[in-house]
Design an enzyme around this catalytic site. Structure first.
Site, PDB file in Angstrom:
ATOM      1  N   THR A  77     -10.003   7.583   8.903  1.00 59.15           N
ATOM      2  CA  THR A  77     -10.594   6.569   9.765  1.00 59.15           C
ATOM      3  C   THR A  77      -9.697   5.357   9.973  1.00 59.15           C
ATOM      4  OG1 THR A  77     -11.746   5.557   7.886  1.00 59.15           O
ATOM      5  CG2 THR A  77     -12.938   7.247   9.148  1.00 59.15           C
ATOM      6  N   SER A  78      -8.583   5.279   9.243  1.00 58.61           N
ATOM      7  CA  SER A  78      -7.669   4.156   9.399  1.00 58.61           C
ATOM      8  C   SER A  78      -6.294   4.533   8.864  1.00 58.61           C
ATOM      9  CB  SER A  78      -8.187   2.912   8.656  1.00 58.61           C
ATOM     10  OG  SER A  78      -8.244   3.156   7.257  1.00 58.61           O
ATOM     11  N   GLY A  79      -5.310   3.678   9.135  1.00 60.03           N
ATOM     12  CA  GLY A  79      -3.994   3.825   8.538  1.00 60.03           C
ATOM     13  C   GLY A  79      -3.300   5.129   8.853  1.00 60.03           C
ATOM     14  N   SER A 130       3.184   8.812  -3.194  1.00 61.34           N
ATOM     15  CA  SER A 130       3.870   7.526  -3.149  1.00 61.34           C
ATOM     16  C   SER A 130       5.099   7.564  -4.034  1.00 61.34           C
ATOM     17  CB  SER A 130       2.934   6.416  -3.634  1.00 61.34           C
ATOM     18  OG  SER A 130       3.646   5.235  -3.909  1.00 61.34           O
ATOM     19  N   TYR A 187      -2.886   2.712 -10.172  1.00 61.38           N
ATOM     20  CA  TYR A 187      -2.560   3.318  -8.883  1.00 61.38           C
ATOM     21  C   TYR A 187      -1.412   4.315  -9.039  1.00 61.38           C
ATOM     22  CZ  TYR A 187      -0.915   3.901  -4.104  1.00 61.38           C
ATOM     23  OH  TYR A 187      -0.512   4.450  -2.909  1.00 61.38           O
ATOM     24  N   GLY A 213      -9.585  10.586   4.519  1.00 60.38           N
ATOM     25  CA  GLY A 213      -9.224   9.195   4.796  1.00 60.38           C
ATOM     26  C   GLY A 213      -8.665   9.016   6.192  1.00 60.38           C
ATOM     27  N   GLY A 265      -3.890   8.108   7.761  1.00 63.04           N
ATOM     28  CA  GLY A 265      -4.802   9.211   8.026  1.00 63.04           C
ATOM     29  C   GLY A 265      -5.251   9.261   9.471  1.00 63.04           C
TER      30      GLY A 265
END
Length: 268
Positions: free
Chosen positions: A16-18, A146, A171, A14, A20
């Site tokens: 590609t954004s955020g 989380s 989640y 992951g 990560g």
């Protein structure tokens, strides 16, 4: 003084954004070779190009990789590609995650989508990469979890939550499973809550968040061999704290492994 990450190879899912993406950037800035995973080859290459263009990262330190975690076969193919090119892997950062959708959704593999993307895909990937991670001493796994794992329970008789579904519960279950998985003795692993960050998952928390870069800082610290870790440890940002009781319970770890092996077994 040279960075302790220089010359090390890290796979970030992951990326590609955020969190990560910023984890990949900070690792590469410190000299690590970073394998950037994206859902598609185009997204992974775009992240690499962006890091080169905007962060000045040496392109020789970046390798794009692709797999859509809603398909376990693609996770397996990703693992085989990594092992072929990098038989020795220093760190695996299990970061890829999605917020469970409003409506109950199953993948083609028959798993609730958040449970598969956030946990089962990482379970399969980690196990397939375990030889590369343990080839030499010091290999480790960092699970980006989380604080919501504390609100969760694993529905052992209905892990796909077919009978009773809520996106927040789904989640949270995926994050509890990922946190429990850090106690698996097959590889040295920890889990970390990087704080509530301004990413696509932030609305689940209902409060404002800090930057993704700030959250990534806590992940990168755990990737550094200068940071000593204990298998199964849980961090709330930079502080080691006790996770939910289930996360370190041996019977729960074994039960979860048995369930995960069953759910990914047709591709393992």
């Amino acid at each position: 003084m040279p960075s302790t990450l220089s010359g090390r190879t890290v796979l970030v899912t992951g990326a590609t954004s955020g969190i990560g993406y910023d984890t990949a950037r900070q690792l590469a800035e410190r000299g690590a070779t970073v394998l950037l995973h994206g859902r598609t080859a185009e997204e992974a290459q775009a992240a690499v190009d962006r890091l080169i263009a905007t962060a000045g990262i040496d392109g020789r330190l970046l390798r794009p990789l692709a797999a859509d975690f809603i398909r376990l076969e693609e996770v397996e193919n990703l693992a085989h590609a990594v092992v072929r090119e990098h038989p020795y892997l220093d760190v695996l950062v299990n970061n890829a995650a999605l917020a469970a959708p409003e409506r109950h959704t199953l993948t083609a593999d028959g798993n609730e989508i958040a449970f598969q993307v956030n946990f089962l895909a990482h379970y399969l990937l980690t196990n397939l990469l375990s030889a590369a991670l343990t080839t030499s001493p010091g290999g480790r796994v960092v699970n980006v979890s989380s604080s919501l794992h504390r609100t969760a329970s694993i529905q052992w008789n209905d892990p796909q939550r077919v009978r009773r579904y809520s996106r927040l519960a789904a989640y949270a279950q995926s994050q509890l499973a990922l946190t429990v998985f850090a106690s698996d003795p097959r590889v040295t692993a920890v889990s970390v809550h990087p704080g509530v960050c301004e990413t696509g998952l932030r609305p689940l928390y209902g409060i404002d968040g800090v930057s993704a870069a700030e959250g990534a800082h806590h992940v990168v610290r755990l990737c550094d061999p200068a940071t000593e870790i204990v298998n199964g440890a849980y961090y709330d940002r930079s502080e080691r704290v006790a996770p939910a009781a289930a996360a370190t319970d041996d019977r729960t770890v074994k039960r979860l492994n048995k369930l995960a092996d069953l759910l990914v077994g047709h591709t393992a």
